[in-house]
Design an enzyme around this catalytic site. Structure first.
Site, short mmCIF file in Angstrom:
data_model
loop_
_atom_site.label_atom_id
_atom_site.label_comp_id
_atom_site.label_asym_id
_atom_site.label_seq_id
_atom_site.Cartn_x
_atom_site.Cartn_y
_atom_site.Cartn_z
N LEU A 215 0.83 -1.21 0.00
CA LEU A 215 0.00 0.00 0.00
C LEU A 215 0.86 1.25 0.00
O LEU A 215 1.89 1.31 0.68
CB LEU A 215 -0.92 -0.01 1.23
N GLU A 245 -8.94 6.83 9.51
CA GLU A 245 -8.41 6.90 8.14
C GLU A 245 -7.79 5.56 7.79
O GLU A 245 -6.83 5.12 8.42
CB GLU A 245 -7.36 8.01 8.03
N LEU A 246 -8.34 4.89 6.81
CA LEU A 246 -7.99 3.51 6.50
C LEU A 246 -6.49 3.30 6.27
O LEU A 246 -5.88 3.96 5.43
CB LEU A 246 -8.77 3.06 5.26
N ASP A 247 -5.93 2.37 7.05
CA ASP A 247 -4.52 1.95 6.92
C ASP A 247 -3.53 3.10 7.06
O ASP A 247 -2.44 3.06 6.47
CB ASP A 247 -4.30 1.23 5.58
N GLN A 248 -3.88 4.12 7.84
CA GLN A 248 -3.00 5.26 8.03
C GLN A 248 -2.59 5.46 9.48
O GLN A 248 -2.01 6.48 9.82
CB GLN A 248 -3.69 6.53 7.51
#
Length: 303
Positions: A215, A245-248
């Site tokens: 990612l 916040e997705l994958d952050q």
């Protein structure tokens, strides 16, 4: 024939008053300034404690942000820990404007696991836990599929099936919250559902996720096929805290494995899953051992 002199039964059975020595971990975050280590050390000394480990880090030589992880031993800590915390907060912590947390090491963190169908990360955690390699209590496993029930129950861990659909997402998350309410940490061992912002807020910095490290390059289905098609040379994994916040969220641990054009997609997946389970296990272990301090969107990990 030799004879041996024995103590009288009264002497043998004489009660010995030995204090119960417990250990605790203190995590501190504050502005770096002179005297912090001395103040903390003197406070613990006044209570009769003995420092057995101390790690520290500052972001700058002067005026930076300061981080400390300290372990100490103290007789009968459990009976005085509330007084210890209150006194530390009113004196040392207040003076240095600390964000801090004290953990009694005799209390094991309670960990709940969420999983879908992929079993590699889940089974690795359960195996390590069974072997005493994870310093925590795994309370239960929740899945949106039934596939892994038998595998989980073979470890003697309760398994709960909570199906999720687009129309039942909020009800499913409410049920998960109910089942896992008493836990200190949730681990997403390849749980293939996006959690709502309300759910994440309820478990702020108490959810750890694992995913491949491609990612944001290879988003969507079959990232290893995408990686193969692009001829990647590194396979990796990232474990991080979950935020809205997705994958952050703040990263706890990462690792990579070098690959070549000789590896097939199947081999890349196998390598990736091996890296994932090891990275996740380290992240969970460091969290439950109170080795991680979150600073904004970063972490300081004393490993």
């Amino acid at each position: 024939m030799s004879s041996y002199r024995t103590e009288s039964s009264n002497t043998i059975n004489k009660a010995i008053d030995i204090p119960n020595i417990d250990t605790a971990t203190l995590l501190i975050k504050c502005r770096d300034q002179a005297g912090i280590v001395q103040a903390v050390s003197e406070f613990i000394h006044r209570y009769g404690g003995n420092i057995i480990s101390l790690d520290q880090y500052s972001t700058a030589h002067e005026g930076g942000q300061y981080f400390m992880r300290l372990e100490f031993a103290l007789a009968d800590l459990g009976s005085i820990i509330e007084n210890f915390e209150a006194s530390f907060g009113h004196t040392v912590a207040k003076r240095y404007e600390m964000t801090w947390r004290l953990h009694d090491n005799t209390i094991k963190a309670k960990v709940g696991i969420l999983v879908s169908k992929f079993d590699h990360a889940l089974l690795d955690l359960l195996w390590r836990h069974q072997r005493g390699l994870l310093d925590c209590q795994i309370t239960s496993v929740v899945s949106n599929h039934e596939d892994l029930r038998q595998a989980v129950e073979n470890f003697g861990i309760p398994f709960y099936h909570v199906p999720v659909s687009k129309d039942t997402k909020l009800e499913a998350e409410a049920k998960i919250n109910e089942l896992l309410a008493d836990n200190d940490l949730l681990v997403l061992a390849r749980y293939m559902q996006i959690l709502s912002s309300d759910f994440v807020k309820r478990w702020s910095m108490q959810i750890i996720n694992i995913h491949h490290s491609f990612l944001p390059a290879f988003v969507g289905a079959d990232p290893y096929r995408q990686a193969y098609d692009k001829g990647v040379k590194l396979i990796g994994a990232t474990a991080h805290y979950v935020t809205a916040e997705l994958d952050q969220g703040p990263i706890i641990e990462q690792d990579v494995h070098r690959v070549t054009h000789r590896q097939s997609v199947t081999e890349l997946r196998a390598i990736g899953r091996d890296v994932e389970r090891n990275v996740l296990a380290r992240a969970v272990s460091w969290h439950v051992q109170n080795r991680v301090i979150v600073a904004g969107n970063k972490t300081v990990v004393f490993n």
